[in-house]
Motif scaffolding. Structure first.
Motif, short mmCIF file in Angstrom:
data_model
loop_
_atom_site.label_atom_id
_atom_site.label_comp_id
_atom_site.label_asym_id
_atom_site.label_seq_id
_atom_site.Cartn_x
_atom_site.Cartn_y
_atom_site.Cartn_z
N GLU A 76 97.04 67.97 58.47
CA GLU A 76 97.26 67.03 57.38
C GLU A 76 98.33 65.99 57.74
O GLU A 76 98.26 64.83 57.35
N LYS A 77 99.31 66.44 58.54
CA LYS A 77 100.44 65.57 58.89
C LYS A 77 101.05 66.10 60.17
O LYS A 77 101.06 67.30 60.42
N ILE A 78 101.58 65.19 60.99
CA ILE A 78 102.27 65.55 62.23
C ILE A 78 103.60 64.80 62.26
O ILE A 78 103.64 63.59 62.04
N SER A 79 104.67 65.55 62.50
CA SER A 79 105.99 64.91 62.59
C SER A 79 106.87 65.71 63.53
O SER A 79 106.57 66.84 63.89
N CYS A 80 107.96 65.11 63.91
CA CYS A 80 108.93 65.78 64.77
C CYS A 80 110.14 66.15 63.92
O CYS A 80 110.41 65.54 62.89
N GLY A 81 110.86 67.15 64.39
CA GLY A 81 112.09 67.50 63.70
C GLY A 81 112.32 68.96 63.56
O GLY A 81 111.62 69.82 63.88
#
Length: 81
Positions: A76-81
């Motif tokens: 659904e979503k891809i992010s870094c952190g």
């Protein structure tokens, strides 16, 4: 100190994730192959799958890729952190 090549790379735990490299994976089913493609595309050292309603820590890690899944096990979503 002169550069020697391989030692110039940061340690695995310090490689910075770049989330834009994996945005094309949104909508695909979560698999081990998709995980490897996402890691390769972003340069991340770590991967965290996040399912709907799952509690996650709020600590920020520059080397971690977060892949958020929907109820159908699709990205659904891809992010870094």
């Amino acid at each position: 100190v002169p550069s020697t090549g391989a030692s110039d790379r940061p340690p695995e735990s310090l490689r910075e994730c770049k989330g834009n490299g994996a945005q094309s994976l949104i909508g695909q089913v979560a698999t081990a192959e998709l995980a490897q493609r996402a890691i390769t595309a972003t340069g991340a050292s770590r991967l965290r799958w996040i399912q709907p309603g799952m509690a996650v820590t709020m600590d920020y890690r520059i080397d971690r890729l977060n892949i958020y899944l929907d109820g159908s096990n699709r990205v659904e979503k891809i992010s870094c952190g």
